[in-house]
Write an enzyme that holds these catalytic residues in place. Sequence first.
Site, short mmCIF file in Angstrom:
data_model
loop_
_atom_site.label_atom_id
_atom_site.label_comp_id
_atom_site.label_asym_id
_atom_site.label_seq_id
_atom_site.Cartn_x
_atom_site.Cartn_y
_atom_site.Cartn_z
N ASN A 8 39.15 30.09 50.36
CA ASN A 8 38.58 30.02 49.02
C ASN A 8 39.67 29.55 48.06
O ASN A 8 40.51 30.33 47.64
CB ASN A 8 38.06 31.41 48.62
CG ASN A 8 37.53 31.44 47.20
OD1 ASN A 8 37.34 30.39 46.58
ND2 ASN A 8 37.29 32.64 46.67
N LYS A 10 39.37 28.67 45.07
CA LYS A 10 39.10 29.00 43.66
C LYS A 10 39.31 27.74 42.80
O LYS A 10 39.01 26.64 43.28
CB LYS A 10 39.96 30.19 43.21
CG LYS A 10 39.84 31.35 44.21
CD LYS A 10 40.37 32.64 43.71
CE LYS A 10 40.19 33.71 44.79
NZ LYS A 10 40.55 35.04 44.35
N HIS A 96 30.83 36.09 44.53
CA HIS A 96 32.25 36.48 44.52
C HIS A 96 32.50 37.38 43.31
O HIS A 96 31.89 37.19 42.25
CB HIS A 96 33.12 35.23 44.45
CG HIS A 96 34.57 35.54 44.65
ND1 HIS A 96 35.35 36.03 43.64
CD2 HIS A 96 35.34 35.47 45.74
CE1 HIS A 96 36.57 36.23 44.12
NE2 HIS A 96 36.59 35.91 45.39
N GLU A 98 34.73 37.41 41.18
CA GLU A 98 35.11 36.69 39.95
C GLU A 98 33.87 36.10 39.26
O GLU A 98 33.83 35.99 38.04
CB GLU A 98 36.15 35.61 40.28
CG GLU A 98 37.51 36.24 40.55
CD GLU A 98 38.39 35.49 41.52
OE1 GLU A 98 38.17 34.29 41.75
OE2 GLU A 98 39.31 36.13 42.07
N GLU A 168 34.84 42.37 50.09
CA GLU A 168 36.05 42.12 49.31
C GLU A 168 36.19 43.20 48.24
O GLU A 168 35.58 43.10 47.17
CB GLU A 168 35.96 40.76 48.61
CG GLU A 168 35.86 39.59 49.56
CD GLU A 168 36.38 38.31 48.91
OE1 GLU A 168 37.36 37.77 49.41
OE2 GLU A 168 35.82 37.90 47.89
N GLY A 174 43.67 39.35 45.14
CA GLY A 174 44.82 38.80 44.41
C GLY A 174 45.86 39.83 44.00
O GLY A 174 46.77 39.52 43.23
N SER A 205 43.64 39.85 49.54
CA SER A 205 45.06 39.89 49.88
C SER A 205 45.37 39.76 51.36
O SER A 205 46.34 40.34 51.86
CB SER A 205 45.71 41.16 49.30
OG SER A 205 45.65 41.14 47.88
#
Length: 245
Positions: A8, A10, A96, A98, A168, A174, A205
Site C-alpha cells: 500500500n 498510500k 482503510h 486512513e 490493521e 505507521g 508496521s
Amino acid sequence: MPNVFVANWKMNGSKAFASEFGRGLLQYLGQRPPAASTLVVCPPFLLIPELAQLFQASGVAVGGQDCAVKPAGAYTGEVSAALLKDAGAEYVILGHSERRSHHAETSAQVRAKAEMALAAGLIPIICVGESENERASGNAEAVVVAQLKASLPNPETPNPHPILIAYEPVWAIGSGNTPTPAEISAMHTAIKAAVAGAEVLYGGSVKAANAAAILGAKGVDGALIGGASLKLEEFCAIVNAAEEL
Ligand code: PGA
C-alpha cells in the site's frame, strides 16, 4: 504458509519511482523459483496503468486504494471500480483506517464500495481494526468483528474469490508498534470464525525485522504493508521471510 502480500503505497511515488520499483520487483522475481505468493502493488490511482502494463504476464497484480460508492455519474473527484478495472487493477483496498478517519468513511459505505468492486470484477481487500482505546478496553475482538460484519458485501453477491480481509489495528499503522503474535492470532481466529472461508492479512508496521514473527502467527494469510512497501529490498525481504517459514 502466508501467501498474499499487498503493498500500500498510500499517497507516495511518481512515474519514475513506479518504473524503478516495478522493474526491480520483476528482476527479483526472475531470480527465484516461481512465486508461491500473490503479490499486489497498490499505488496512487494515476500510476495504475503504468504498473499494470509493466507487470503484464508476470503474475504481479495491481490494485487501487479506494473506489467510489457509485458506478458512474456526477461525483467530481471520484474513481469508479469499473474504471480501476479498465485501467488494469485486479484488487482494491477498501475501508482503510486512513479513509475511515480522514474521510469519515462508514462501514456502510465500505460495504457499498465492496459491492461496486465485485460488480466490476475486482477483488476487494476489506480493512478493519480497533483503536488504542478499544484494545485497552479488552473489547478489540468484538469491535473488529462488528465493524467487519457491517463492512462486508452481501453474502448473496456473486464472488468467485475467497473474501480478503486485512486486520490493521489503527494504533499499529505507521507507528512501529505491533500486537504480539498471540494477539494477532487471536484476532485472525475470531475473524475466521465470524466469516467462513475468509483469508486474513495482517497490516500495521510490518517490516523485514518482524515479518517472520508476525507471518508465522497462526491464522495469518499474508500482509498489507505500508511504509516498508516503498523500499523494494524491504518488501522482498518480507516476502522471503514468509516463504521461508
Ligand atoms: P504501515 O501501514 O505498514 O506503514 O504501518 C500499513 C497500512 O496502513 O496499510
